[in-house]
Design an enzyme around this catalytic site. Structure first.
Site, PDB file in Angstrom:
ATOM      1  N   ASN A  10     -31.744  -2.716 101.834  1.00 11.78           N
ATOM      2  CA  ASN A  10     -30.483  -3.399 101.569  1.00 11.78           C
ATOM      3  C   ASN A  10     -29.631  -3.434 102.836  1.00 11.78           C
ATOM      4  OD1 ASN A  10     -30.748  -4.002  98.750  1.00 11.78           O
ATOM      5  ND2 ASN A  10     -30.278  -1.876  98.248  1.00 11.78           N
ATOM      6  N   HIS A  17     -32.033  -9.429  92.668  1.00 14.00           N
ATOM      7  CA  HIS A  17     -32.339 -10.113  93.934  1.00 14.00           C
ATOM      8  C   HIS A  17     -32.860 -11.528  93.684  1.00 14.00           C
ATOM      9  CE1 HIS A  17     -31.784  -6.520  96.444  1.00 14.00           C
ATOM     10  NE2 HIS A  17     -32.331  -5.865  95.440  1.00 14.00           N
ATOM     11  N   TYR A  24     -41.637  -2.629  91.598  1.00 14.14           N
ATOM     12  CA  TYR A  24     -41.661  -3.889  92.341  1.00 14.14           C
ATOM     13  C   TYR A  24     -42.979  -4.629  92.145  1.00 14.14           C
ATOM     14  CZ  TYR A  24     -37.213  -3.650  94.774  1.00 14.14           C
ATOM     15  OH  TYR A  24     -35.877  -3.667  95.058  1.00 14.14           O
TER      16      TYR A  24
END
Length: 485
Positions: A127, A54, A337
């Protein structure tokens, strides 16, 4: 109006920003020119490590407005009443390419929303597809390595891409999405967003529900063919960024309607397939879409680096009434993350303006580290429990507990009656029109025909055939035709 004075980082005025200090006219530069050294040293450090995935993204601010009552399912304060508005930041992205890649490419798109709620920030990291390629996070680093640049050739290699997929039959559903007509959105405004994972909602009574999020674009779905995308990339590699920026600047504010599917927690164990499997969707006939509200983007960031590149989303940022499910991929992302942001931005990245709570106050005992801006005063303790006036725990869990049983170990996901890697991919294929099928086959064959090993090609064709015999046969014929040319 007084003129602004250019200064150094320490605030001293700069006398000359056009000429370096030298030893005489035309002489060598002096080490004592601290303004020059400071500018060069800072310039060398302007870039931070890009995201491993990303990396290329765009973002905007906006708000979420509740349009329907969902208090029977969640006690989340920002969803507590119809008409309530919550500020948010949304980052769109491509997945596989680097920061310098093009926008109009065949790739899933990230759809990450940060809600600045009065109970703290809630991050929904999804997404533009409702499913993903794998169902266990232990496969994720290998999957991404296979999709990104090869360490020897320095470019994406069809052999690597399709070899991994050949060994991951659960990817067949997502491949069918990616290679289909929605694989290249015309813009970020013209695609849906999905939470993709299964999450848990808990109401005031403590009842638990599992949910899936669907953000349906109000601009309508628009996508590009491979030929249109190639032409657009040649004209403007930043096409999606350009479109989002210009539309908001013109006052054409993009919006999405949020729907959720809601499953009572008690139904999960006996559902016909694993409801926490990220490679599968819940049929709408079983759990119909229920409207929640609308998301509107109405303000562009003033600084892309500060507000888009430094935006840090983590699916472990929950608020009371919302929590995780046993979805294995989600469980892995709860750690990965936040850890990625600590690496890229530092342990105090949550204090950056784009990441800091806006409608709540962060109050804890975290201290120090690089770029710390919230260290407390002489009156504040940095430990807990204490006998002073520091923050205390609430003793109220954010979400309902998840029942567990059995032995620890590296288990495969629990088997449900209809667990299958191919069935939903076949359903998706059979829903397509003949023109859609033809484009899907051509897109798959275009990549698969470049693979050098026949056994990798055969394994992938077998997956498509398992989804639908016609699907497999047509891919095989198309691949062979291209390889004979």
């Amino acid at each position: 109006m007084s003129k602004r004075v250019l200064t150094t980082e320490s605030g001293a005025p700069v006398a000359d920003n056009q000429n370096s200090a030298t030893a005489g006219v035309g002489g060598p530069i002096l080490l004592q020119d601290q303004h020059l050294l400071e500018k060069l040293a800072r310039f060398n450090r302007e870039r931070i490590p890009e995201r491993v995935v990303h990396a290329r993204g765009s973002g905007a601010y906006g708000f979420f407005e509740v349009t329907d009552d969902v208090t029977a399912y969640t006690k989340a304060a920002f969803l507590s009443e119809v008409g309530k508005k919550t500020e948010l930041f949304l980052r769109f992205s491509t997945v596989a390419d680097s920061l310098g890649g093009a926008d109009a490419v065949r790739d899933p798109r990230g759809f990450a929303v940060k809600f600045y709620t009065e109970e703290g920030n809630y991050d929904l990291v999804g997404n533009n597809t409702p499913v993903f390629f794998i169902k266990d996070p232990i496969k994720f680093p290998d999957f991404i390595h296979s999709q990104k640049r090869d360490p020897f050739t320095g470019k994406q290699e069809p052999d690597n891409v399709w070899d991994f997929w050949a060994h991951a039959p659960e990817a067949t559903h997502q491949i069918t999405w990616l290679m289909g007509d929605r694989g290249i959105p015309a813009s970020y405004r013209h695609m849906n967003g999905y939470g993709s994972h299964t999450y848990q909602w808990t109401n005031e009574a403590g009842e638990a529900f599992f949910v899936k999020y669907h953000f349906k674009t109000n601009q309508g779905i628009r996508s590009l063919s491979a030929e249109q995308a190639a032409e657009l990339v040649g004209k403007d590699a930043n096409s999606h960024q350009t479109d989002l920026l210009q539309s908001i600047e013109r006052g054409v504010t993009p919006s999405w309607t949020l729907f959720v599917q809601i499953m009572p927690a008690a139904e999960a164990a006996d559902y016909r397939f694993n409801p926490f499997d990220l490679t599968k969707v819940w049929p709408h006939a079983d759990y119909p879409l229920q409207r929640v509200g609308r998301l509107v983007l109405d303000r562009n960031p003033d600084n892309v680096f500060a507000e888009v590149e430094q935006a840090a989303f983590s699916p472990n940022n929950f608020v009371p009434g919302i929590g995780p499910s046993p979805d294995k991929m989600l469980q892995g992302r709860l750690f990965a993350y936040a850890d990625a942001h600590r690496y890229r931005l530092g342990v105090n990245h949550t204090q950056l303006p784009v990441n800091a709570p806006k409608a709540a106050t962060a109050d804890n005992y975290g201290r120090d580290g690089f770029m710390a801006t919230r260290n407390g005063s002489r009156h504040d303790k940095n430990y807990e429990p204490n006998s002073y006036s520091g923050p205390r725990q609430t003793d109220v869990p954010l979400s309902a507990p998840l029942a567990i049983h059995g032995w620890t170990g590296t288990h495969a996901a629990p088997e449900h009656v209809k667990d299958d890697d191919f069935f939903q991919a076949g359903e998706l294929y059979r829903l397509m029109s003949e023109d859609e099928k033809a484009r899907l086959i051509a897109n798959i064959a275009g990549g698969l025909s470049q693979v050098s090993r026949e056994d990798i090609i055969e394994k992938n064709i077998a997956h498509f055939a398992a989804a639908d015999p016609e699907y497999g046969r047509r891919v095989e014929e198309a691949v062979h035709a291209l390889r004979e040319d």
